[in-house]
Design an enzyme around this catalytic site. Sequence first.
Site, PDB file in Angstrom:
ATOM      1  N   GLY A   1      41.549  40.581  46.139  1.00 53.89           N
ATOM      2  CA  GLY A   1      40.263  41.231  45.878  1.00 53.89           C
ATOM      3  C   GLY A   1      40.432  42.628  45.305  1.00 53.89           C
TER       4      GLY A   1
ATOM      5  N   ASP B   1      42.531  36.620  32.356  1.00 52.75           N
ATOM      6  CA  ASP B   1      43.450  36.667  33.498  1.00 52.75           C
ATOM      7  C   ASP B   1      44.479  35.537  33.442  1.00 52.75           C
ATOM      8  OD1 ASP B   1      41.643  38.592  34.115  1.00 52.75           O
ATOM      9  OD2 ASP B   1      40.826  37.606  35.883  1.00 52.75           O
TER      10      ASP B   1
ATOM     11  N   ASP C   1      35.959  39.420  27.305  1.00 47.61           N
ATOM     12  CA  ASP C   1      36.709  38.173  27.030  1.00 47.61           C
ATOM     13  C   ASP C   1      35.762  36.983  26.930  1.00 47.61           C
ATOM     14  OD1 ASP C   1      36.257  38.189  29.833  1.00 47.61           O
ATOM     15  OD2 ASP C   1      38.232  37.349  30.318  1.00 47.61           O
TER      16      ASP C   1
HETATM   17  C1  GLA Z   1      37.463  39.190  35.747  1.00 51.68           C
HETATM   18  C2  GLA Z   1      37.452  37.886  34.947  1.00 51.68           C
HETATM   19  C3  GLA Z   1      37.965  38.102  33.527  1.00 51.68           C
HETATM   20  C4  GLA Z   1      37.268  39.274  32.856  1.00 51.68           C
HETATM   21  C5  GLA Z   1      37.230  40.498  33.765  1.00 51.68           C
HETATM   22  C6  GLA Z   1      36.388  41.598  33.193  1.00 51.68           C
HETATM   23  O1  GLA Z   1      38.779  39.614  35.946  1.00 51.68           O
HETATM   24  O2  GLA Z   1      38.232  36.895  35.578  1.00 51.68           O
HETATM   25  O3  GLA Z   1      37.819  36.912  32.774  1.00 51.68           O
HETATM   26  O4  GLA Z   1      35.992  38.915  32.423  1.00 51.68           O
HETATM   27  O5  GLA Z   1      36.742  40.187  35.060  1.00 51.68           O
HETATM   28  O6  GLA Z   1      36.942  42.051  32.003  1.00 51.68           O
END
Ligand code: GLA
Length: 383
Positions: A120, A170, A37
């Site tokens: 987590g 996310d 991303d």
């Molecule tokens: C975490 C980050 C996301 C993404 C994932 C890996 O969740 O917050 O932005 O980079 O790791 O895909």
Amino acid sequence: MTGSAAEVKAVFKKKFKEEPHLYYSPGRINLIGEHVDYNDGFVMPGAIDKGIFFAIALNNSEEINCYSIEFDESISLPLSEVKKMEGWKNYVLGIVNEFQKLKLPVKGFNCAFGGNIPIGGGISSSAALEGGISFSLNELCNFKMSRKELALLGQRAEHNFPGVMCGIMDQYANMMGKENSVLLLDCKNVTHEDIPLHIEGYEIILINTKVHHSLAVSEYNLRRKECEKGLEILKKGLNIQSFRDIKDPVELFPFKNEMGDEVFNRCLFVVEEILRTQKAAVFLKENDITGFGKLMFQTHEGLKDLYEVSCKELDFLVNAAKENKDVIGARLMGGGFGGCTINVVKHEGVESFLVKILSAYKKEFNVHAENYNVKVVEGTHAI
Ligand code: GLA
């Protein structure tokens, strides 16, 4: 985390002696497209029925009073003194800080929150916390920001307060999630297409290693830097703007010496993963779940060997899943270094899969792994 909507409401009423507004803010899964991303790639997240409930009301003062049921801790602070703090407080205050930077007049509020999302666990409890606070304040203070603007605001909050240089996945999934669909999110243009999840006969099972690596944040930020370094080298030699412009991983090989092995491997993974996610989207639209699952296993291999964000517990779970004929695909999910694996499992095989894998994990690591059978739901909303 602990708490249902009713429990959170009751805690709020006991503490603040008034009626709150209620919101639900979900965690997320990501079917495929990991660590791309922030590299202009495509990802495939969805909002889930593991999340956080918020009870919140404006309090006609200049004070923030916010209580975490899980941690049994509070923030009580004037709006004029918003600053970085420890742990969960950073996510709440980070959002207030971003509104204030936009000169939007955040009003004093009382809030209690709790839920059923493991902290987590790589299911993005942080984006759920950010999204719940930003969405509710946006409504209660009448800021009229769009869901997409709130997702981007949440990402900035995460960069500026906790200091995780995350991509947009996310926060976007948290805001834009749709029931029974995943988002094929184009992270370069920050636009998406909903892909309906026709996976009748299969279930999405998360298995939580219960491992939480203390280096996860620094390693995450380091991966991002390594990719930036690799891209700079590639841009000098190829006519490209971003990794997604590379249509064949062989184009990378002439740059291996200049990059060094580590940076080269990171870039190779990213290019492969962006291509893989686009292929996976075609499989999903054609209901080819078996083809999709094979790509999930490939993603795990890449995350383990090239991107180096796995750990022995995650590898153990993915290997055990691979040996089970009812598991169509499995891989580590999210940032890595612990957290959950995501498994697509035939409905009739779920029970025996869980019995076997959880007892094998207990035997190997003397830890009770947890499993969550997740449903894909709407993004953050009032309830
Ligand atoms: C975490 C980050 C996301 C993404 C994932 C890996 O969740 O917050 O932005 O980079 O790791 O895909």
